[in-house]
Design an enzyme around this catalytic site. Structure first.
Site, PDB file in Angstrom:
ATOM      1  N   HIS A 253       0.856  -1.188   0.000  1.00 24.71           N
ATOM      2  CA  HIS A 253       0.000   0.000   0.000  1.00 24.71           C
ATOM      3  C   HIS A 253       0.888   1.232   0.000  1.00 24.71           C
ATOM      4  O   HIS A 253       1.931   1.239   0.653  1.00 24.71           O
ATOM      5  CB  HIS A 253      -0.913   0.013   1.235  1.00 24.71           C
ATOM      6  CG  HIS A 253      -2.092   0.909   1.069  1.00 24.71           C
ATOM      7  ND1 HIS A 253      -2.023   2.258   1.299  1.00 24.71           N
ATOM      8  CD2 HIS A 253      -3.344   0.648   0.654  1.00 24.71           C
ATOM      9  CE1 HIS A 253      -3.199   2.793   1.054  1.00 24.71           C
ATOM     10  NE2 HIS A 253      -4.024   1.844   0.647  1.00 24.71           N
ATOM     11  N   GLU A 308      -7.869  -5.295   0.191  1.00 24.29           N
ATOM     12  CA  GLU A 308      -8.382  -6.159  -0.876  1.00 24.29           C
ATOM     13  C   GLU A 308      -8.153  -7.634  -0.584  1.00 24.29           C
ATOM     14  O   GLU A 308      -8.868  -8.491  -1.103  1.00 24.29           O
ATOM     15  CB  GLU A 308      -7.736  -5.789  -2.217  1.00 24.29           C
ATOM     16  CG  GLU A 308      -7.972  -4.369  -2.655  1.00 24.29           C
ATOM     17  CD  GLU A 308      -9.407  -4.059  -3.001  1.00 24.29           C
ATOM     18  OE1 GLU A 308     -10.301  -4.776  -2.523  1.00 24.29           O
ATOM     19  OE2 GLU A 308      -9.640  -3.101  -3.739  1.00 24.29           O
TER      20      GLU A 308
HETATM   21  N1  ACO Z   1       3.938  -7.734  -4.515  1.00 23.95           N
HETATM   22  C1  ACO Z   1       5.261  -7.714  -4.801  1.00 23.95           C
HETATM   23  N2  ACO Z   1       5.989  -6.595  -4.797  1.00 23.95           N
HETATM   24  C2  ACO Z   1       5.376  -5.448  -4.504  1.00 23.95           C
HETATM   25  C3  ACO Z   1       4.008  -5.387  -4.184  1.00 23.95           C
HETATM   26  C4  ACO Z   1       3.285  -6.597  -4.200  1.00 23.95           C
HETATM   27  N3  ACO Z   1       1.985  -6.619  -3.917  1.00 23.95           N
HETATM   28  N4  ACO Z   1       3.657  -4.105  -3.932  1.00 23.95           N
HETATM   29  C5  ACO Z   1       4.775  -3.379  -4.077  1.00 23.95           C
HETATM   30  N5  ACO Z   1       5.812  -4.186  -4.429  1.00 23.95           N
HETATM   31  C6  ACO Z   1       7.212  -3.811  -4.654  1.00 23.95           C
HETATM   32  C7  ACO Z   1       7.392  -3.210  -6.038  1.00 23.95           C
HETATM   33  O1  ACO Z   1       7.707  -4.183  -6.979  1.00 23.95           O
HETATM   34  C8  ACO Z   1       8.538  -2.254  -5.795  1.00 23.95           C
HETATM   35  O2  ACO Z   1       9.729  -3.006  -5.733  1.00 23.95           O
HETATM   36  P1  ACO Z   1      11.097  -2.411  -6.294  1.00 23.95           P
HETATM   37  O3  ACO Z   1      11.365  -1.167  -5.529  1.00 23.95           O
HETATM   38  O4  ACO Z   1      12.076  -3.494  -6.061  1.00 23.95           O
HETATM   39  O5  ACO Z   1      10.859  -2.122  -7.748  1.00 23.95           O
HETATM   40  C9  ACO Z   1       8.282  -1.754  -4.372  1.00 23.95           C
HETATM   41  O6  ACO Z   1       7.541  -2.785  -3.718  1.00 23.95           O
HETATM   42  C10 ACO Z   1       7.487  -0.462  -4.314  1.00 23.95           C
HETATM   43  O7  ACO Z   1       6.369  -0.598  -5.177  1.00 23.95           O
HETATM   44  P2  ACO Z   1       5.599   0.634  -5.779  1.00 23.95           P
HETATM   45  O8  ACO Z   1       4.868   0.170  -6.993  1.00 23.95           O
HETATM   46  O9  ACO Z   1       6.512   1.817  -5.926  1.00 23.95           O
HETATM   47  O10 ACO Z   1       4.586   0.958  -4.620  1.00 23.95           O
HETATM   48  P3  ACO Z   1       3.354   1.896  -4.764  1.00 23.95           P
HETATM   49  O11 ACO Z   1       3.180   2.580  -3.476  1.00 23.95           O
HETATM   50  O12 ACO Z   1       3.478   2.745  -5.985  1.00 23.95           O
HETATM   51  O13 ACO Z   1       2.151   0.873  -5.049  1.00 23.95           O
HETATM   52  C11 ACO Z   1       0.355  -0.634  -4.752  1.00 23.95           C
HETATM   53  C12 ACO Z   1       1.135   0.548  -4.147  1.00 23.95           C
HETATM   54  C13 ACO Z   1      -0.112  -0.254  -6.158  1.00 23.95           C
HETATM   55  C14 ACO Z   1      -0.862  -0.918  -3.889  1.00 23.95           C
HETATM   56  C15 ACO Z   1       1.288  -1.874  -4.795  1.00 23.95           C
HETATM   57  O14 ACO Z   1       1.680  -2.233  -3.499  1.00 23.95           O
HETATM   58  C16 ACO Z   1       0.657  -3.053  -5.531  1.00 23.95           C
HETATM   59  O15 ACO Z   1       0.752  -3.136  -6.759  1.00 23.95           O
HETATM   60  N6  ACO Z   1      -0.027  -3.986  -4.775  1.00 23.95           N
HETATM   61  C17 ACO Z   1      -0.716  -5.088  -5.421  1.00 23.95           C
HETATM   62  C18 ACO Z   1      -2.067  -4.626  -5.949  1.00 23.95           C
HETATM   63  C19 ACO Z   1      -3.062  -4.394  -4.828  1.00 23.95           C
HETATM   64  O16 ACO Z   1      -3.194  -5.188  -3.911  1.00 23.95           O
HETATM   65  N7  ACO Z   1      -3.789  -3.261  -4.943  1.00 23.95           N
HETATM   66  C20 ACO Z   1      -4.839  -2.888  -3.990  1.00 23.95           C
HETATM   67  C21 ACO Z   1      -4.388  -1.717  -3.152  1.00 23.95           C
HETATM   68  S1  ACO Z   1      -5.625  -1.262  -1.980  1.00 23.95           S
HETATM   69  C22 ACO Z   1      -6.782  -0.396  -2.879  1.00 23.95           C
HETATM   70  O17 ACO Z   1      -6.490   0.150  -3.921  1.00 23.95           O
HETATM   71  C23 ACO Z   1      -8.183  -0.326  -2.388  1.00 23.95           C
END
Ligand code: ACO
Length: 363
Positions: A253, A308
């Site tokens: 998140h 989620e």
């Molecule tokens: N699984 C694996 N790796 C992850 C995940 C995940 N669920 N979430 C983040 N990361 C990693 C990324 O790959 C990145 O790694 P890196 O730095 O080595 O490249 C690092 O963590 C940071 O990720 P960002 O994309 O910069 O984080 P951001 O804050 O932009 O994204 C998000 C947040 C979109 C929720 C992300 O955690 C994600 O994609 N989660 C999975 C989708 C999900 O569950 N979405 C629902 C969110 S709740 C809602 O919207 C109601």
């Protein structure tokens, strides 16, 4: 000028609607703990609170609930439009199209009545499309039922069980509002141009659809199903996903650096549902394993279960179909979107950020 990719740590609005503490893992709606509201309040109380800024008196709640009931039925022109849409349209697309066509008295600034009309009609549209995609006729709203019970009734055609109403109500309350997430921000950007409320909500619906936002629960179910059908252990499967650079849906998140409080609350709700012990213990075991592996593969990122993850588990336990998960999220989040659009209109300035040009320059 400041460049912040993904607008991380950029504040775009002052608000009195909700407050999130990502370090402590807390969420307040107008000063009230969302988890407490999910345990003790009705969806109507929370919708009123978010839209109006304070909890309703009994009389105000009665008036609000009655008004929502009278606004539930789908007007005939929308019924005709729904019947004419291509059957293979996704439910989110159908919902956006119908909301787009749901005309009324609109203009600027947006009014409470318009917000209530949208809150009332979204469940009716979602349920009507759900029935249509199963080849069934739409079920008319039942005015003897409250907002959540009526939604379940319109989806299934059966008077819902009290425990199911309570569980869905908790989910809908916990997801009604969540600060400046992508869909709410989209709504506020549209509202900032003095466009009408419906346009803002259509934009929010588009933003919510993506799998990084409201589309995630379907991905969570796929994760559960991959684990159940794999011929390797859960640990091997999750490691393989992470090694391929895949994201584990339902984890991570932008704001929470600890478990999302809504995930904690929904885990408890799942415990309250009968016959879910096996499913619950599997979901908890996968959560623990995934959290541990995410800490190993993404050190320092603090990736934990988000709302989620358990939303998918709750909706699966209530036998809602995966296609209905994201539209069900809209049933609640439309309240947050409308509250933000109204707030935006009260102290508006058009949203107009800058870009940094990185392309070719003239010779
Ligand atoms: N699984 C694996 N790796 C992850 C995940 C995940 N669920 N979430 C983040 N990361 C990693 C990324 O790959 C990145 O790694 P890196 O730095 O080595 O490249 C690092 O963590 C940071 O990720 P960002 O994309 O910069 O984080 P951001 O804050 O932009 O994204 C998000 C947040 C979109 C929720 C992300 O955690 C994600 O994609 N989660 C999975 C989708 C999900 O569950 N979405 C629902 C969110 S709740 C809602 O919207 C109601």
């Amino acid at each position: 000028m400041l460049y912040a990719k993904g607008l991380e740590n950029v504040v775009v609005a002052e608000t009195t609607i909700s407050a999130i503490d990502g370090e402590q893992g807390t969420l307040l709606y107008r000063g009230y703990q969302a988890e407490e509201l999910a345990k003790s309040a009705d969806f109507e109380d929370v919708a009123y609170l978010l839209l109006n800024g304070q909890r309703p008196t009994e009389a105000e709640k009665d008036d609000f609930s009655t008004a929502l009931k009278t606004m539930r039925p789908l007007p005939d022109d929308l019924k005709k439009l729904l019947a004419a849409l291509p059957k293979d349209l996704s439910m989110m697309d159908a919902l956006r199209t119908l909301i787009s066509s749901y005309t009324g008295k609109e203009g600027w600034p947006p009014q409470q009545q318009e917000a209530m009309r949208l809150v009332a009609i979204v469940p009716t549209i979602v349920a009507a499309w759900a029935n249509r995609s199963c080849g069934k006729d739409a079920i008319e709203p039942d005015p003897s039922l409250n907002h959540v019970a009526n939604y379940l009734y319109m989806l299934t055609g059966e008077k819902p069980h009290a425990a199911h109403i309570r569980a869905l109500s908790a989910y809908l309350i916990l997801t009604a509002e969540h600060g400046m997430n992508a869909s709410t921000f989209a709504a506020r950007v549209i509202a900032s141009t003095e466009a009408d409320l419906r346009s803002a909500i259509c934009g929010a619906l588009g933003a919510l659809k993506g799998r990084l936002h409201g589309g995630a629960p379907t991905g969570v179910l796929e994760l559960f199903s991959d684990i159940q059908t794999a011929d390797t252990s859960s640990e091997t499967l999750l490691r393989e996903k992470l090694e391929r650079g895949e994201r584990l849906m339902g984890f991570g998140h932008r704001v929470y650096k600890t478990t999302d409080p809504r995930a904690n609350a929904l885990r408890e709700v799942l415990k309250s549902l009968n016959n879910q012990e096996t499913f619950l213990s599997e979901a908890v075991a996968i959560e623990q394993l995934a959290t541990q592996l995410l800490a190993e593969y993404k050190p320092g990122r603090q990736l934990h279960a988000n709302v989620e993850y358990y939303a998918a588990a709750i909706m699966e336990a209530l036998r809602l179909k995966p296609d209905w998960f994201t539209p069900t999220f809209c049933v609640s989040r439309v309240v947050g979107w409308c509250s933000h659009v109204i707030e935006q209109s009260q102290d508006n300035r058009i949203m107009r950020p800058q870009q940094q040009y990185c392309g070719p320059k003239p010779d």
